[in-house]
Design a protein around this motif. Structure first.
Motif, PDB file in Angstrom:
ATOM      1  N   LYS A 107      18.851 124.547  44.191  1.00  0.00           N
ATOM      2  CA  LYS A 107      19.551 123.771  45.105  1.00  0.00           C
ATOM      3  C   LYS A 107      19.464 124.040  46.621  1.00  0.00           C
ATOM      4  N   THR A 111      17.590 122.197  49.756  1.00  0.00           N
ATOM      5  CA  THR A 111      18.595 121.697  50.946  1.00  0.00           C
ATOM      6  C   THR A 111      17.931 122.457  52.265  1.00  0.00           C
ATOM      7  N   PHE A 156      26.339 119.314  47.881  1.00  0.00           N
ATOM      8  CA  PHE A 156      25.146 119.276  47.055  1.00  0.00           C
ATOM      9  C   PHE A 156      25.150 120.735  46.005  1.00  0.00           C
TER      10      PHE A 156
END
Length: 160
Positions: A107, A111, A156
């Protein structure tokens, strides 16, 4: 008055203080969340300087010393600094501990790819179109990436 006519404990009317208590708790939670975000942002800036320094040093050495083309130097600097940033952010900024660091790393890289593309676009505009010196343009690009990275990591990657 017989026993059945007496008010039951469940029939009593709540006081104003009791009715407002959940709202007061919400205010405390919001204040606490704001304080936590502020503290994380401060740690992010302070500890994040490590990955920024790694990024700039790698970029500078490759671009100015080794004369590597600026986009290649930027991509290499990005990979090295993102790996440093992941561990710094995970352990020191967000103090996030989970059993899935590899999933979080995926993740995190996702990003960071988004903000890398923004930075690359800023470098292209600044260097190729406008003719601004590479190091100055790199500072502007890093500023844009820094802001985006904090919020994407918080929302996130390392959310509780």
């Amino acid at each position: 008055m017989n026993k059945s006519q007496l008010p039951k404990e469940t029939d009593r009317v709540a006081t104003a203080e009791e009715m407002l208590e959940p709202i007061a708790d919400l205010g405390t939670e919001l204040t606490s969340a704001k304080k936590q975000t502020r503290n994380q942002a401060i740690r992010y800036v302070l500890w994040g300087l490590i990955s920024v320094v790694v990024n700039f040093v790698t970029f500078y050495l490759m671009n100015r010393v080794l004369r590597v083309e600026y986009q290649v130097a930027n991509a290499t600097a990005w990979v090295v600094s993102v790996q440093v940033a992941f561990w710094v952010d995970r352990l020191l900024v967000f103090k996030h501990h989970s059993a899935h660091p590899i999933r979080e790393m995926g993740k995190f890289y996702g990003t960071r790819i988004a903000t890398y593309l923004i930075e690359t676009f800023v470098l292209w505009i600044g260097i190729s179109l406008i003719g601004t010196p590479a190091v100055i343009t790199k500072i502007v690009g890093q500023g844009c990436a820094l802001i985006g990275n904090f919020f994407l990591s918080k929302l996130f990657v390392f959310r509780k």
